[in-house]
Structures are given as structure tokens and as C-alpha cells.
Scaffold this active site. Sequence first.
Site, mmCIF file in Angstrom:
data_model
loop_
_atom_site.group_PDB
_atom_site.id
_atom_site.type_symbol
_atom_site.label_atom_id
_atom_site.label_comp_id
_atom_site.label_asym_id
_atom_site.label_seq_id
_atom_site.Cartn_x
_atom_site.Cartn_y
_atom_site.Cartn_z
ATOM 1 N N TRP A 127 17.148 -3.067 -7.248
ATOM 2 C CA TRP A 127 17.074 -2.536 -5.845
ATOM 3 C C TRP A 127 15.521 -1.732 -5.973
ATOM 4 O O TRP A 127 15.340 -0.983 -6.833
ATOM 5 C CB TRP A 127 18.148 -1.467 -5.643
ATOM 6 C CG TRP A 127 18.202 -0.712 -4.264
ATOM 7 C CD1 TRP A 127 17.934 -0.952 -3.108
ATOM 8 C CD2 TRP A 127 18.031 0.861 -4.139
ATOM 9 N NE1 TRP A 127 17.852 -0.049 -2.240
ATOM 10 C CE2 TRP A 127 18.096 1.077 -2.821
ATOM 11 C CE3 TRP A 127 18.488 1.662 -5.258
ATOM 12 C CZ2 TRP A 127 18.136 2.548 -2.350
ATOM 13 C CZ3 TRP A 127 18.639 3.160 -4.772
ATOM 14 C CH2 TRP A 127 18.249 3.425 -3.348
ATOM 15 N N ASP A 208 25.702 1.917 -10.818
ATOM 16 C CA ASP A 208 25.150 2.056 -9.280
ATOM 17 C C ASP A 208 26.276 1.316 -8.416
ATOM 18 O O ASP A 208 26.113 0.021 -8.398
ATOM 19 C CB ASP A 208 23.924 1.556 -8.995
ATOM 20 C CG ASP A 208 23.425 1.750 -7.383
ATOM 21 O OD1 ASP A 208 24.234 2.036 -6.823
ATOM 22 O OD2 ASP A 208 22.231 1.496 -7.081
ATOM 23 N N ALA A 210 27.338 0.644 -5.037
ATOM 24 C CA ALA A 210 26.878 1.017 -3.583
ATOM 25 C C ALA A 210 27.707 0.078 -2.625
ATOM 26 O O ALA A 210 27.632 0.262 -1.482
ATOM 27 C CB ALA A 210 25.348 0.877 -3.237
ATOM 28 N N LYS A 243 28.061 1.848 3.073
ATOM 29 C CA LYS A 243 28.374 0.384 3.519
ATOM 30 C C LYS A 243 29.958 0.299 3.938
ATOM 31 O O LYS A 243 29.847 0.059 4.869
ATOM 32 C CB LYS A 243 27.720 -0.664 2.574
ATOM 33 C CG LYS A 243 26.230 -0.789 2.473
ATOM 34 C CD LYS A 243 25.626 0.252 1.638
ATOM 35 C CE LYS A 243 24.064 -0.006 1.677
ATOM 36 N NZ LYS A 243 23.511 1.117 0.813
#
Length: 394
Positions: A127, A208, A210, A243
Site C-alpha cells: 500500500w 495490516d 484493512a 471498508k
Amino acid sequence: MFENVQAAPADKILGLMMQFREDPRDNKLDLGVGVYKDSHGDTPVLAAVKSAELRLFDSQKTKAYVGVQGDKEFCAEMASLVLGDSVSMDRARICQAPGGTGALSILSMLIGRTAPDATVWLSDPTWPNHMPLLKNARLKTQQYPYYDTKNGKLLFDGMMEALSAAKPGDVLLVHGCCHNPTGADLDLAQWAAIADLCLEKGLLPFVDFAYLGFGDGLEEDAAGLRLLASKVPEMLIAASCSKNFGVYRERVGAAMIIAAAPAQAEATFTQLMSVTRAVYSMPPDHGAAIVRMVLTDPHLKSEWITELNDMRNRMLKLRSGFAEALRRESNSSRFDFIADQRGMFSRLGIAPEEIDRIRADHGIYIVGDSRINIAGLPDNRLDEVARAIVSSIE
């Protein structure tokens, strides 16, 4: 003071957004910005979220601070959602953070405070905001091979070979699921191998997380992270609700610490709270309160899971449909990997000049590294988009 200040390099994705807004064409299409879009091209407010928000409006009696840790019930629910029963909760500490980026930032600063000589290993590619926030925490970084963009394949052997050079105390940053920007995920056997590597070399895993629920399902997407948590003595997790709850602008996230023993977890958590206090003092309440209400109300939680499943299944359908359209247009299997990947993103593996042609000739906006937002594809334009891409590449 400011007369000699140089302008910061432009953010490529934000710059693409501005170009898109200024494009007058009616048929223009944004496949760059990383937000979920429905079949109408909108980023919807989930029904479960809207219901919780209305309840919150009616019931909230104060706007006083929630405290440095944030909403403790939200933290407990997030720990359960992410970790399940993979680790004893007396070894874990959780705080609310302003989005996944906020969680990544304060955990990175915690690493800088407690292990300033550590190198953070992160995937190539990763990312785009990972590197800047790690540098902002003054951490050393090193990338490991992860993905062959040309062939659409995960480079796990290369990853493990590169990580053999990591030193005890180094940090291994991995994506929990739905790897951004490639969509190429680790399987359970590979997660197990990473756990063994962390134990063997004394590495601290930093996950991470997400896109929970956007890959194969809530339980399936958490399986690798939970396997890792069950094996290693220490771990850091940055979780985002942007999200899977669709609360992008509310900035809802959680920073999690797992330590070898409760006393170590508590001492480390005090350092994290000290970092947090110095950065933003108190987290925002509104979005986290909504998520907490959804997760603690059986009806709202069931409704949310149904909506989350619908979003995921739509993306899976778009993946298979787009891969088929590209196969027809190119008369090749070059883009078949798209159907096998997960989450919102994939890399097409096309050249920057080809991306420029696609934008100039067809009004289709793609990030310069060829990352596309699968969820931005219109259901009824897959053949058109595939035709535009194939006609613009060498």
C-alpha cells in the site's frame, strides 16, 4: 520560515482523483480510488450502519471525550471479531484509532519508541502509504519480493528467501487479507510458514488488516492472522472498519498489541497510550459508536453480515466477469489471474504509457502501477472496459 520550503511530492492517487473530477467526459470511469462502489457507482451507507446511526442520534446524551483508549466496548468487540479465541485476551490490549491509517501510525511510533533499531520488512509492492508513515515514525525499512506483476503470481519463495536476512527484533509487516495493491493473498500453509519464521528468527509480526470480510468471508479472512496469533509470543495488528462497514469518512480503526504475558501487554499499552496522547489525544467517537452498536445488537449484526456478504459476492462476480471479458477481447489467458485474486484490487501488469492511453482515449482512470479497483467496475460495462484496455496495450 517558509520562504525556502519546497512543495511535497504530489500524491499520485489524489492527483488522479483531481484529474478525474476535471475530465468533462460523461462516460469517464474511476478505477483508481480505493472505495467500494455498488452497481450504480455509489459508495452506499449500509442499512445496518444507518439504523445504528439513527439510534445513536436518539440515545446519545453527551459529546464529552471517550478517553485516550476510546470506546472500550468497541475495542472488545473488535478484538473478538479479529482474533476470535486464538489468543488469551489477558495478553492482548486494544485501543480505538482514527482509521486503519491511524492504527498503523501509532503502532509504528510505538515500534520507534520501544525498538528504534528495528528494521520493518514490507512487501514489494505494498500500500503506497505504508512507506511514508513508517518513515514518519523514523523507522528503517526493507522490502521483500511478494508479487510478479507480469505473470500475476505470488512470490512466496522469494519472500521467504529475502526474510532469511532479517535480524532478531526486526518487524514483519504483512497484509491480513485482500493484499493491496495486488489482490494476491497468502494461504494457510504460507501463514504457518511465516509463523515458524517469526519464531525461528525472533521477528515481530505486524498485520495490516484493512479488508476483513472482503476476501472469502469473516472467518476465512481472519484464519491466517489467527493462526499467526496462536503461535507467536508478540504481535501488532492494525484493523480498519472503513471498508467492511463502509464508514470511510468516520475514520474507525483499532490498534492491537499481543504480548507474551499480561504484565508485558499492560506496560507496552501504557507506552501506546502515551504515543496516542501526544499525537491526537482522544479518538473520534461517532463512527466507533456505530460499529459497536452494530456488533452488539444481534439483529444489526446479522443485517451487516448479509450486506458484507453481498459486497464480497459482487466483487467476486465482477472478478470472474472481468477476467472472462478480458479473455474474450485479448484471445488469451493473460488476465485470468484476476478471477483468482481477492478483495478490491488487482494489478493489470500493463505499462505506464498504456495506462496513459487508456485514460486519454477512453476516460478510464487507473493508478500508474496498473492497480485497478475491482469494486469500481460497472456491472454493465465489463466488455467495454476490457475492449478499451486490450485496444490500448502493445
